[in-house]
Design a protein around this motif. Sequence first.
Motif, mmCIF file in Angstrom:
data_model
loop_
_atom_site.group_PDB
_atom_site.id
_atom_site.type_symbol
_atom_site.label_atom_id
_atom_site.label_comp_id
_atom_site.label_asym_id
_atom_site.label_seq_id
_atom_site.Cartn_x
_atom_site.Cartn_y
_atom_site.Cartn_z
ATOM 1 N N ARG A 176 38.663 33.971 32.349
ATOM 2 C CA ARG A 176 37.871 34.656 31.322
ATOM 3 C C ARG A 176 36.496 34.006 31.169
ATOM 4 O O ARG A 176 35.485 34.700 31.045
ATOM 5 N N ALA A 177 36.479 32.674 31.183
ATOM 6 C CA ALA A 177 35.202 31.970 31.075
ATOM 7 C C ALA A 177 34.312 32.282 32.268
ATOM 8 O O ALA A 177 33.104 32.496 32.123
ATOM 9 N N GLY A 178 34.919 32.341 33.452
ATOM 10 C CA GLY A 178 34.146 32.656 34.651
ATOM 11 C C GLY A 178 33.603 34.073 34.633
ATOM 12 O O GLY A 178 32.468 34.320 35.053
ATOM 13 N N GLU A 179 34.421 35.003 34.140
ATOM 14 C CA GLU A 179 33.976 36.393 34.057
ATOM 15 C C GLU A 179 32.817 36.540 33.076
ATOM 16 O O GLU A 179 31.878 37.296 33.307
ATOM 17 N N GLN A 180 32.887 35.809 31.963
ATOM 18 C CA GLN A 180 31.802 35.857 30.981
ATOM 19 C C GLN A 180 30.514 35.320 31.582
ATOM 20 O O GLN A 180 29.445 35.913 31.416
ATOM 21 N N GLN A 181 30.620 34.196 32.294
ATOM 22 C CA GLN A 181 29.431 33.626 32.934
ATOM 23 C C GLN A 181 28.891 34.573 34.000
ATOM 24 O O GLN A 181 27.681 34.695 34.179
ATOM 25 N N GLY A 182 29.803 35.240 34.706
ATOM 26 C CA GLY A 182 29.373 36.196 35.723
ATOM 27 C C GLY A 182 28.625 37.365 35.117
ATOM 28 O O GLY A 182 27.635 37.847 35.686
ATOM 29 N N THR A 183 29.078 37.831 33.952
ATOM 30 C CA THR A 183 28.403 38.937 33.272
ATOM 31 C C THR A 183 27.010 38.522 32.808
ATOM 32 O O THR A 183 26.038 39.291 32.932
ATOM 33 N N ILE A 184 26.900 37.309 32.293
ATOM 34 C CA ILE A 184 25.590 36.791 31.867
ATOM 35 C C ILE A 184 24.668 36.677 33.074
ATOM 36 O O ILE A 184 23.490 37.052 33.024
#
Length: 204
Positions: free
Chosen positions: A133-141
Amino acid sequence: MSTGNEQTHAYCTAFLGVEAVASGSLQHVVTAVKGMLSDSELARVLIFDDSTGKPIDVDYHGTTDAVLTRLTEPSEESAVTEVNSQTARKAGRPKLGVVSGEVTLLPRQWEWLKAQPGGASVTLRKLVDEARRAGEQQGTIRKSQEAAYTFMTAMAGDFSHYEEALRALYAGDAERFDQYTQDWAPDIRNYVKQLAAVALQKKN
């Protein structure tokens, strides 16, 4: 630059100079600009993908119907991708469910895992999900930053405080970004903010 069938599903915005002249689906935008602009103006129109900030190549020659037909024709690249995808599907898909594997940890790490509610396996799965989830959030940013950067490079490279605005974008500083872009052409500024919205969202 976007090509092929994926174009027809894109939402985008067309610019004539620093003015946004149409937005919506690619078919809508192309139809609108073909109907309102002269051939000389069409030659200066740039259309940008609202999700990536990348320009979309459109051949305006011929009637509106001819232009729209070309947009739906698959490119050679997309045709190869579809063939490869079908080949992969024929090869079979992996079974869903729990998969065992080897995990190497220090003794103190195993002790900590075993002491957690649910044991080592449950805790590891939770940790992996949280990391995803943290990686996906960073990817979206990161996608938001890249989209804004791509558009800014194409349309705002000569604007005042361009480099400062870029630094604020990558720092996630919405206040400074607003300050450095406040004197930009309104349509350019508003579109950049739209692309950068996720990257500049206020953190709790």
